[in-house]
Design a protein around this motif. Structure first.
Motif, PDB file in Angstrom:
ATOM      1  N   ASP A 210      14.682   2.456 -14.124  1.00 55.65           N
ATOM      2  CA  ASP A 210      15.769   2.328 -13.155  1.00 55.65           C
ATOM      3  C   ASP A 210      15.336   2.616 -11.735  1.00 55.65           C
ATOM      4  O   ASP A 210      15.674   1.870 -10.802  1.00 55.65           O
ATOM      5  N   LEU A 211      14.566   3.672 -11.534  1.00 59.37           N
ATOM      6  CA  LEU A 211      14.120   4.001 -10.184  1.00 59.37           C
ATOM      7  C   LEU A 211      13.268   2.884  -9.599  1.00 59.37           C
ATOM      8  O   LEU A 211      13.454   2.477  -8.442  1.00 59.37           O
ATOM      9  N   VAL A 212      12.323   2.378 -10.388  1.00 59.60           N
ATOM     10  CA  VAL A 212      11.421   1.332  -9.908  1.00 59.60           C
ATOM     11  C   VAL A 212      12.189   0.042  -9.647  1.00 59.60           C
ATOM     12  O   VAL A 212      11.999  -0.617  -8.611  1.00 59.60           O
ATOM     13  N   TYR A 213      13.078  -0.331 -10.549  1.00 60.09           N
ATOM     14  CA  TYR A 213      13.777  -1.603 -10.411  1.00 60.09           C
ATOM     15  C   TYR A 213      14.742  -1.604  -9.237  1.00 60.09           C
ATOM     16  O   TYR A 213      14.880  -2.608  -8.542  1.00 60.09           O
TER      17      TYR A 213
ATOM     18  N   SER B 221       0.804  -1.224   0.000  1.00 59.36           N
ATOM     19  CA  SER B 221       0.000   0.000   0.000  1.00 59.36           C
ATOM     20  C   SER B 221       0.837   1.275   0.000  1.00 59.36           C
ATOM     21  O   SER B 221       0.299   2.362  -0.242  1.00 59.36           O
ATOM     22  N   LEU B 222       2.138   1.168   0.262  1.00 59.85           N
ATOM     23  CA  LEU B 222       2.986   2.354   0.369  1.00 59.85           C
ATOM     24  C   LEU B 222       4.090   2.416  -0.677  1.00 59.85           C
ATOM     25  O   LEU B 222       4.685   3.480  -0.870  1.00 59.85           O
ATOM     26  N   ALA B 223       4.381   1.300  -1.343  1.00 55.85           N
ATOM     27  CA  ALA B 223       5.515   1.263  -2.260  1.00 55.85           C
ATOM     28  C   ALA B 223       5.348   2.256  -3.406  1.00 55.85           C
ATOM     29  O   ALA B 223       6.297   2.973  -3.762  1.00 55.85           O
TER      30      ALA B 223
ATOM     31  N   SER C 150      10.946  -6.358  -9.085  1.00 53.72           N
ATOM     32  CA  SER C 150       9.821  -6.771  -9.933  1.00 53.72           C
ATOM     33  C   SER C 150       8.539  -6.948  -9.127  1.00 53.72           C
ATOM     34  O   SER C 150       7.693  -7.792  -9.452  1.00 53.72           O
ATOM     35  N   ASN C 151       8.388  -6.172  -8.074  1.00 55.72           N
ATOM     36  CA  ASN C 151       7.178  -6.212  -7.254  1.00 55.72           C
ATOM     37  C   ASN C 151       5.963  -5.875  -8.117  1.00 55.72           C
ATOM     38  O   ASN C 151       5.929  -4.849  -8.798  1.00 55.72           O
ATOM     39  N   ARG C 152       4.955  -6.740  -8.125  1.00 59.93           N
ATOM     40  CA  ARG C 152       3.796  -6.537  -8.991  1.00 59.93           C
ATOM     41  C   ARG C 152       3.004  -5.291  -8.618  1.00 59.93           C
ATOM     42  O   ARG C 152       2.276  -4.745  -9.439  1.00 59.93           O
ATOM     43  N   GLU C 153       3.134  -4.823  -7.376  1.00 58.96           N
ATOM     44  CA  GLU C 153       2.403  -3.630  -6.964  1.00 58.96           C
ATOM     45  C   GLU C 153       2.983  -2.361  -7.577  1.00 58.96           C
ATOM     46  O   GLU C 153       2.289  -1.353  -7.657  1.00 58.96           O
ATOM     47  N   THR C 154       4.236  -2.401  -8.006  1.00 58.25           N
ATOM     48  CA  THR C 154       4.886  -1.217  -8.572  1.00 58.25           C
ATOM     49  C   THR C 154       5.478  -1.478  -9.950  1.00 58.25           C
ATOM     50  O   THR C 154       6.085  -0.590 -10.528  1.00 58.25           O
ATOM     51  N   MET C 155       5.329  -2.677 -10.480  1.00 51.06           N
ATOM     52  CA  MET C 155       5.931  -3.021 -11.762  1.00 51.06           C
ATOM     53  C   MET C 155       5.374  -2.148 -12.883  1.00 51.06           C
ATOM     54  O   MET C 155       4.169  -2.077 -13.094  1.00 51.06           O
ATOM     55  N   THR C 156       6.258  -1.454 -13.581  1.00 50.47           N
ATOM     56  CA  THR C 156       5.866  -0.634 -14.719  1.00 50.47           C
ATOM     57  C   THR C 156       6.032  -1.434 -16.012  1.00 50.47           C
ATOM     58  O   THR C 156       6.537  -2.562 -16.011  1.00 50.47           O
ATOM     59  N   MET C 157       5.630  -0.844 -17.123  1.00 44.83           N
ATOM     60  CA  MET C 157       5.729  -1.544 -18.395  1.00 44.83           C
ATOM     61  C   MET C 157       7.174  -1.864 -18.746  1.00 44.83           C
ATOM     62  O   MET C 157       7.467  -2.928 -19.308  1.00 44.83           O
ATOM     63  N   ALA C 158       8.090  -0.948 -18.445  1.00 43.70           N
ATOM     64  CA  ALA C 158       9.501  -1.202 -18.734  1.00 43.70           C
ATOM     65  C   ALA C 158      10.048  -2.338 -17.884  1.00 43.70           C
ATOM     66  O   ALA C 158      10.825  -3.179 -18.360  1.00 43.70           O
ATOM     67  N   VAL C 159       9.665  -2.391 -16.613  1.00 44.82           N
ATOM     68  CA  VAL C 159      10.106  -3.485 -15.738  1.00 44.82           C
ATOM     69  C   VAL C 159       9.505  -4.802 -16.200  1.00 44.82           C
ATOM     70  O   VAL C 159      10.167  -5.857 -16.179  1.00 44.82           O
ATOM     71  N   TYR C 160       8.257  -4.778 -16.637  1.00 42.72           N
ATOM     72  CA  TYR C 160       7.625  -5.989 -17.171  1.00 42.72           C
ATOM     73  C   TYR C 160       8.362  -6.492 -18.401  1.00 42.72           C
ATOM     74  O   TYR C 160       8.605  -7.709 -18.533  1.00 42.72           O
ATOM     75  N   ALA C 161       8.718  -5.586 -19.308  1.00 44.94           N
ATOM     76  CA  ALA C 161       9.458  -5.985 -20.507  1.00 44.94           C
ATOM     77  C   ALA C 161      10.805  -6.591 -20.133  1.00 44.94           C
ATOM     78  O   ALA C 161      11.235  -7.596 -20.716  1.00 44.94           O
ATOM     79  N   ARG C 162      11.473  -6.007 -19.161  1.00 41.72           N
ATOM     80  CA  ARG C 162      12.755  -6.553 -18.710  1.00 41.72           C
ATOM     81  C   ARG C 162      12.586  -7.944 -18.113  1.00 41.72           C
ATOM     82  O   ARG C 162      13.419  -8.825 -18.322  1.00 41.72           O
ATOM     83  N   GLN C 163      11.509  -8.154 -17.368  1.00 38.18           N
ATOM     84  CA  GLN C 163      11.265  -9.462 -16.769  1.00 38.18           C
ATOM     85  C   GLN C 163      11.069 -10.530 -17.843  1.00 38.18           C
ATOM     86  O   GLN C 163      11.613 -11.632 -17.741  1.00 38.18           O
TER      87      GLN C 163
END
Length: 305
Positions: free
Chosen positions: A239-242, A163-165, A247-260
């Motif tokens: 970079d900031l998110v990762y 809830s805070l990430a 790869s936390n699903r609560e904060t995963m962005t499209m770029a992080v998803y593509a990297r995963q």
């Protein structure tokens, strides 16, 4: 007697000169951007893997169909839109307020302007790691400060709490990139004609009235440019998110998803398809944003054409 050049001929000559000057830059851009983008689009229609790219086979739109059926993809899209909307709104509002303050005449204005740019000058990975330690639930200075003033009763795991990430990511991004917005808007403020303010003061307009009747309308093009630039950056945030949440699903962005998909799952085709969708979403959102801003400014007479 030498006849002067016709206006249309002079315009064509200037256009040719302009294209000649930008041709090297366009060639370099095609080499470092267009070619990799074209290969990414191609691989998105194949079953390529990182183990053997040469053995990739054309499979059509299968990768896109799988992505559009994946709830994690839609979750990453939603996270990206939420992050973009919140961070850009806060950065533009705070950036405008800080730019107005730095535009005023006071001693030490020059050094203060330079100091404001420090967060923006720090590399994103460095600032993310720094904030990761500051927000740590055991060793972080943020929890220590909040505990000392009694704002919280126990340490909070800011970047690990579902809830805070996202709020923590937005706060760090606002701290990091608001100075960029300040720089853009401060340049816009310095270009405003002083005659309007002198005439309004003579007419007895109050400072608040001058702000809403002169400053805000004249600054709308600069505000739109700052918002569009920041939207482009925020939509492709990685970079900031990762660094802060992985790869936390609560904060995963499209770029992080593509990297995963690309690195963790070794699925180069799916990763390329996710990257292609990311480019399309960014292009669509930016086009809508730019068109809406242009129409709104044109309708109010601030921006012509």
């Amino acid at each position: 007697m030498v006849r002067p050049a016709r206006p249309d001929r002079l315009a064509r000559r200037r256009a040719r000169t302009a294209w000649m000057l930008v041709a090297p830059m366009l060639a370099a851009l095609a080499a470092v951007a267009l070619w990799p983008l074209a290969r990414t689009i191609w691989f998105s229609f194949t079953d390529a893997t990182l183990f053997d790219l040469a053995a990739a086979r054309f499979i059509g739109f299968d990768n896109f169909a799988l992505l559009l059926a994946d709830t994690e993809w839609w979750r990453s899209l939603w996270n990206t839109l939420v992050f973009t909307a919140a961070s850009v709104t806060l950065e533009v509002c705070l950036g405008f307020a800080i730019a107005l303050a730095l535009h005023a005449q006071f001693p030490g204005r020059g050094p203060l302007r330079a100091a404001v740019l420090i967060p923006w000058a720090i590399p994103t990975v460095v600032s993310a790691k720094m904030w990761g330690w500051m927000l740590h639930d055991v060793y972080g200075v943020v929890n220590a400060a909040l505990l000392n003033i009694g704002a919280i009763a126990a340490p909070v795991a800011w970047t690990a709490s579902p809830s805070l990430a996202m709020a923590a990511l937005i706060a760090v991004d606002v701290w990091k990139t608001t100075p960029f917005v300040v720089l853009l808007l401060l340049a816009g403020l310095q270009m405003l004609p002083q005659d309007y303010y002198d005439a309004a003061e003579v007419d007895g307009a109050s400072p608040v009235m001058r702000f809403f009747r002169i400053t805000v309308p004249l600054m709308k093009p600069a505000l739109a440019v700052a918002a569009i630039f920041r939207t482009l950056d925020a939509m492709r945030i990685f970079d900031l998110v990762y660094v802060l949440t992985g790869s936390n699903r609560e904060t995963m962005t499209m770029a992080v998803y593509a990297r995963q998909q690309l690195i963790d799952f070794q699925d180069f085709g799916a990763g390329s398809a996710a990257s292609t969708l990311l480019v399309l979403v960014i292009a669509m959102v930016t086009a809508i944003f730019a068109t809406a801003a242009r129409l709104r400014l044109s309708g109010r007479g601030v921006l012509a054409g």
